[in-house]
Design a protein around this motif. Structure first.
Motif, PDB file in Angstrom:
ATOM      1  N   UNK A  29       0.817  -1.217   0.000  1.00  0.00           N
ATOM      2  CA  UNK A  29       0.000   0.000   0.000  1.00  0.00           C
ATOM      3  C   UNK A  29       0.844   1.257   0.000  1.00  0.00           C
ATOM      4  N   UNK A  30       2.107   1.120   0.417  1.00  0.00           N
ATOM      5  CA  UNK A  30       2.871   2.352   0.591  1.00  0.00           C
ATOM      6  C   UNK A  30       4.076   2.485  -0.327  1.00  0.00           C
ATOM      7  N   UNK A  31       4.599   1.370  -0.824  1.00  0.00           N
ATOM      8  CA  UNK A  31       5.839   1.460  -1.603  1.00  0.00           C
ATOM      9  C   UNK A  31       5.568   1.131  -3.073  1.00  0.00           C
ATOM     10  N   UNK A  32       6.193   1.874  -3.947  1.00  0.00           N
ATOM     11  CA  UNK A  32       6.110   1.551  -5.368  1.00  0.00           C
ATOM     12  C   UNK A  32       7.474   1.014  -5.772  1.00  0.00           C
ATOM     13  N   UNK A  33       7.469  -0.189  -6.273  1.00  0.00           N
ATOM     14  CA  UNK A  33       8.696  -0.867  -6.668  1.00  0.00           C
ATOM     15  C   UNK A  33       9.522  -0.004  -7.637  1.00  0.00           C
ATOM     16  N   UNK A  34      10.840   0.054  -7.398  1.00  0.00           N
ATOM     17  CA  UNK A  34      11.724   0.892  -8.225  1.00  0.00           C
ATOM     18  C   UNK A  34      11.666   0.520  -9.703  1.00  0.00           C
ATOM     19  N   UNK A  35      11.603  -0.776  -9.964  1.00  0.00           N
ATOM     20  CA  UNK A  35      11.544  -1.255 -11.345  1.00  0.00           C
ATOM     21  C   UNK A  35      10.244  -0.793 -12.015  1.00  0.00           C
ATOM     22  N   UNK A  36       9.182  -0.807 -11.230  1.00  0.00           N
ATOM     23  CA  UNK A  36       7.886  -0.345 -11.740  1.00  0.00           C
ATOM     24  C   UNK A  36       7.960   1.142 -12.109  1.00  0.00           C
ATOM     25  N   UNK A  37       8.607   1.919 -11.254  1.00  0.00           N
ATOM     26  CA  UNK A  37       8.769   3.356 -11.544  1.00  0.00           C
ATOM     27  C   UNK A  37       9.582   3.534 -12.832  1.00  0.00           C
ATOM     28  N   UNK A 124      -4.337  -0.179  -9.631  1.00  0.00           N
ATOM     29  CA  UNK A 124      -5.042  -1.211 -10.407  1.00  0.00           C
ATOM     30  C   UNK A 124      -4.193  -1.702 -11.566  1.00  0.00           C
ATOM     31  N   UNK A 125      -4.646  -2.779 -12.193  1.00  0.00           N
ATOM     32  CA  UNK A 125      -3.896  -3.346 -13.317  1.00  0.00           C
ATOM     33  C   UNK A 125      -2.884  -4.356 -12.797  1.00  0.00           C
ATOM     34  N   UNK A 126      -1.947  -4.745 -13.673  1.00  0.00           N
ATOM     35  CA  UNK A 126      -0.945  -5.721 -13.243  1.00  0.00           C
ATOM     36  C   UNK A 126       0.352  -5.073 -12.786  1.00  0.00           C
ATOM     37  N   UNK A 127       0.437  -3.737 -12.873  1.00  0.00           N
ATOM     38  CA  UNK A 127       1.740  -3.134 -12.602  1.00  0.00           C
ATOM     39  C   UNK A 127       2.705  -3.671 -13.632  1.00  0.00           C
ATOM     40  N   UNK A 128       3.850  -4.234 -13.175  1.00  0.00           N
ATOM     41  CA  UNK A 128       4.807  -4.819 -14.127  1.00  0.00           C
ATOM     42  C   UNK A 128       4.769  -6.343 -14.096  1.00  0.00           C
ATOM     43  N   UNK A 216       3.002  -5.537  -5.896  1.00  0.00           N
ATOM     44  CA  UNK A 216       1.596  -5.955  -5.846  1.00  0.00           C
ATOM     45  C   UNK A 216       0.636  -4.824  -6.190  1.00  0.00           C
ATOM     46  N   UNK A 217      -0.466  -5.233  -6.799  1.00  0.00           N
ATOM     47  CA  UNK A 217      -1.542  -4.295  -7.116  1.00  0.00           C
ATOM     48  C   UNK A 217      -2.858  -4.928  -6.659  1.00  0.00           C
TER      49      UNK A 217
END
Ligand code: BGC
Length: 279
Positions: A29-37, A124-128, A216-217
């Motif tokens: 809920x709080x972190x966005x994966x670096x690779x995703x960014x 939402x979605x699959x992210x990466x 996770x999403x």
């Protein structure tokens, strides 16, 4: 837990809520994966997670103004594609069913997208992630007592992506048994060799379920089977690996298990270690 012999003791496996003492997933809920960014950035997309207060994580609790961003950039469809990436079709309705280690039934939203059994993530979605729903992984937790100090240690890697300490592990390939995955990954990530053949049939499952992972999403998430294997001094003495790590790892080392270690670990790995030590 007192590891006495190679036949690592069986322990009951908790579910995610038990592993986390009932707390809703925090990392997801709080972190966005670096690779995703990084991948989203290549498509000029700025990622943000909608804040989901603790009391509203559960899908059963209505959240009228929940409009999270949709990111659907399965790595296998991007220029960051890695060998073996095999993205699901874009339309989740095409997928017949989901096999989850966490929940016997995975519910879907009105678009047919599977709903994260741990609740809302603010994205939402699959992210990466390539798969809708659960992406299975497997981890191997090797334990030994340091031959000089006697301190209990575990073989950890440094993840190249987040820089955190983690058990060697990775995604389960199609048709693979998690035991095979865990063994394959420890060899890929640490170059492990052993004078005595390591018998994975002695590895004991400590955890099977959802992992609180920054990738996770609401509709795609990591799950793992984490197995531990205690090596007796004679077996441990014959284990060799590369301290530089390889594949997804940038370092590998026997690491003393102390009170602070679990807090320095990736995703749910610290919680799993804590659990093994107290089970
Ligand atoms: C990692 C595993 C981890 C899983 C879930 C995989 O990419 O290699 O160690 O348990 O993700 O976070």
């Amino acid at each position: 837990m007192t590891p006495e012999h190679y036949h690592t003791p069986e322990i009951p496996t908790p579910n995610f809520a038990e592993l986390n003492g009932g707390h809703p997933h925090e990392v997801a809920r709080s972190i966005i994966n670096d690779k995703l960014i990084k991948i989203a950035d290549a498509y000029n997309i700025e990622v943000s997670r909608e804040r989901v207060p603790d009391a509203y994580v559960d899908w059963d609790v209505e959240l009228a103004y929940y409009r999270p961003q949709t990111i659907d950039l399965p790595r296998g469809n991007t220029s960051f594609r890695k060998e073996g990436d095999n993205p699901d079709p874009q339309d989740p309705k095409m997928i017949e069913g989901f096999i989850s280690l966490e929940a016997p039934h995975i519910y879907r939203d009105y678009n047919g997208a599977p709903l994260n059994p741990a609740g809302r993530t603010g994205l939402r979605g699959r992210g990466i992630l390539d798969k809708w729903g659960p992406t299975p992984a497997a981890d191997l937790i090797l334990l030994r007592n340091n031959p000089e100090t006697g301190v209990l240690e575990t073989l950890l890697i440094n993840r190249g992506d987040t820089g955190e300490l983690a058990f060697p592990g990775g995604k389960v390939d199609p048709g693979e048994d998690p035991r095979q995955t865990a063994f394959r990954e420890i060899i890929e990530e640490t170059g492990l060799t052993s004078d005595t053949e390591l018998d994975m049939s002695h590895a004991v499952t400590a955890y099977e379920g959802y992992v609180d992972d920054s990738r996770n999403t609401d509709n795609a998430w990591m799950e793992t089977t984490a197995m531990y294997l205690y090596l007796t001094p004679d077996v441990a003495a014959g284990v060799h690996f590369s301290e530089e790590g390889s594949s997804d790892a940038v370092a590998a080392a026997w690491t003393a298990i102390d009170q602070n270690l679990p807090n320095r670990m990736f995703a749910s790995h610290g919680k799993i270690l804590d659990y093994i030590l107290t089970a």
